[in-house]
Design a protein around this motif. Structure first.
Motif, short mmCIF file in Angstrom:
data_model
loop_
_atom_site.label_atom_id
_atom_site.label_comp_id
_atom_site.label_asym_id
_atom_site.label_seq_id
_atom_site.Cartn_x
_atom_site.Cartn_y
_atom_site.Cartn_z
N TYR A 125 31.81 35.93 44.16
CA TYR A 125 33.15 36.05 44.74
C TYR A 125 33.73 37.42 44.42
O TYR A 125 33.32 38.07 43.45
CB TYR A 125 34.07 34.95 44.23
CG TYR A 125 34.21 34.90 42.72
CD1 TYR A 125 35.25 35.58 42.10
CD2 TYR A 125 33.32 34.18 41.93
CE1 TYR A 125 35.40 35.55 40.73
CE2 TYR A 125 33.46 34.15 40.56
CZ TYR A 125 34.50 34.83 39.96
OH TYR A 125 34.64 34.81 38.61
N PRO A 126 34.69 37.89 45.23
CA PRO A 126 35.35 39.18 44.98
C PRO A 126 36.15 39.12 43.67
O PRO A 126 36.77 38.10 43.37
CB PRO A 126 36.29 39.36 46.17
CG PRO A 126 35.83 38.39 47.20
CD PRO A 126 35.15 37.27 46.48
N LEU A 127 36.13 40.21 42.93
CA LEU A 127 36.85 40.25 41.65
C LEU A 127 38.34 40.03 41.81
O LEU A 127 38.98 39.48 40.92
CB LEU A 127 36.62 41.59 40.95
CG LEU A 127 35.29 41.75 40.24
CD1 LEU A 127 35.13 43.16 39.73
CD2 LEU A 127 35.18 40.76 39.10
N ARG A 128 38.91 40.46 42.92
CA ARG A 128 40.36 40.31 43.12
C ARG A 128 40.76 38.85 43.36
O ARG A 128 41.92 38.50 43.33
CB ARG A 128 40.83 41.20 44.27
CG ARG A 128 40.28 40.82 45.61
CD ARG A 128 40.70 41.81 46.71
NE ARG A 128 40.17 41.42 47.99
CZ ARG A 128 38.93 41.64 48.40
NH1 ARG A 128 38.08 42.24 47.61
NH2 ARG A 128 38.53 41.25 49.59
N THR A 129 39.78 37.98 43.59
CA THR A 129 40.08 36.56 43.80
C THR A 129 40.41 35.91 42.46
O THR A 129 39.64 35.96 41.52
CB THR A 129 38.86 35.83 44.42
OG1 THR A 129 38.51 36.51 45.62
CG2 THR A 129 39.17 34.39 44.70
N THR A 130 41.58 35.34 42.38
CA THR A 130 42.00 34.68 41.13
C THR A 130 42.29 33.20 41.33
O THR A 130 42.62 32.51 40.38
CB THR A 130 43.26 35.36 40.56
OG1 THR A 130 44.29 35.28 41.54
CG2 THR A 130 42.98 36.79 40.15
N SER A 131 42.17 32.75 42.58
CA SER A 131 42.55 31.37 42.85
C SER A 131 41.36 30.41 42.94
O SER A 131 41.46 29.35 43.50
CB SER A 131 43.37 31.29 44.14
OG SER A 131 42.58 31.78 45.21
N ILE A 132 40.22 30.82 42.38
CA ILE A 132 39.05 29.94 42.38
C ILE A 132 39.06 29.12 41.09
O ILE A 132 39.15 29.68 40.00
CB ILE A 132 37.74 30.74 42.45
CG1 ILE A 132 37.68 31.56 43.73
CG2 ILE A 132 36.53 29.82 42.35
CD1 ILE A 132 36.52 32.52 43.78
N SER A 133 38.98 27.83 41.23
CA SER A 133 38.83 26.96 40.07
C SER A 133 37.72 25.97 40.37
O SER A 133 37.91 25.03 41.14
CB SER A 133 40.14 26.21 39.78
OG SER A 133 41.11 27.10 39.31
#
Length: 157
Positions: A125-133
């Motif tokens: 996933y892209p590093l800027r993605t923070t909404s993956i859980s």
């Protein structure tokens, strides 16, 4: 000759429990409860009913399972390149019998990213993605436990 261990005998509205404190027999519904069940109780049991010259016999296989403990997620490999993170995870529960694993996402828009039916998950996933859980669930016939992976693991370096 075959020997059988008799747990409870019922005759003419009277019951004899040969293992009081270990077995509880209910005359109302003819149920038998094994108290303080242990793995050794997992075996083949036989239930027989005699009425005159006929005897009806049923066999019941009892399986005793240890509940699943809280799973842990281990990072097996991690690579950060070109603004994305590629990571391999392994989810395991230390205790529990016949444990199966599944991966899901808490966010519906990233559900395909976190889906899997084994203890391993390969995630990119892209590093800027923070909404993956990504949630790992360890399940067996008697229990289920879950743990969530935080995607910030990649951006921490």
């Amino acid at each position: 000759p075959q020997k059988k261990q008799v747990l409870v005998k019922y005759s003419r509205a009277n019951s004899t429990n040969y293992y009081p404190g270990q077995m509880l027999f209910q005359m109302l519904d003819f149920s038998l409860e094994i108290l303080n069940t242990s793995r050794q109780d997992g075996q083949l049991y036989e239930y027989s009913v005699s009425t005159g010259p006929l005897e009806e016999v049923q066999q019941i296989q009892l399986k005793v399972y240890e509940p699943v403990s809280d799973p842990t997620i281990q990072i097996l490999s991690k690579e950060v390149a070109n603004g994305s993170c590629t990571i391999t995870l392994n989810c395991t529960a230390e205790q529990g019998d016949d444990v199966s694993y599944s991966w899901t996402s808490q966010a519906s828009r990233t559900s395909g990213l976190c889906s899997g039916n084994s203890s391993f998950l390969h995630l990119s996933y892209p590093l800027r993605t923070t909404s993956i859980s990504c949630v790992c669930t360890a399940t067996n016939p008697v229990s289920s436990r879950a743990v969530t992976f935080d995607p910030a693991e990649c951006s921490s370096e």
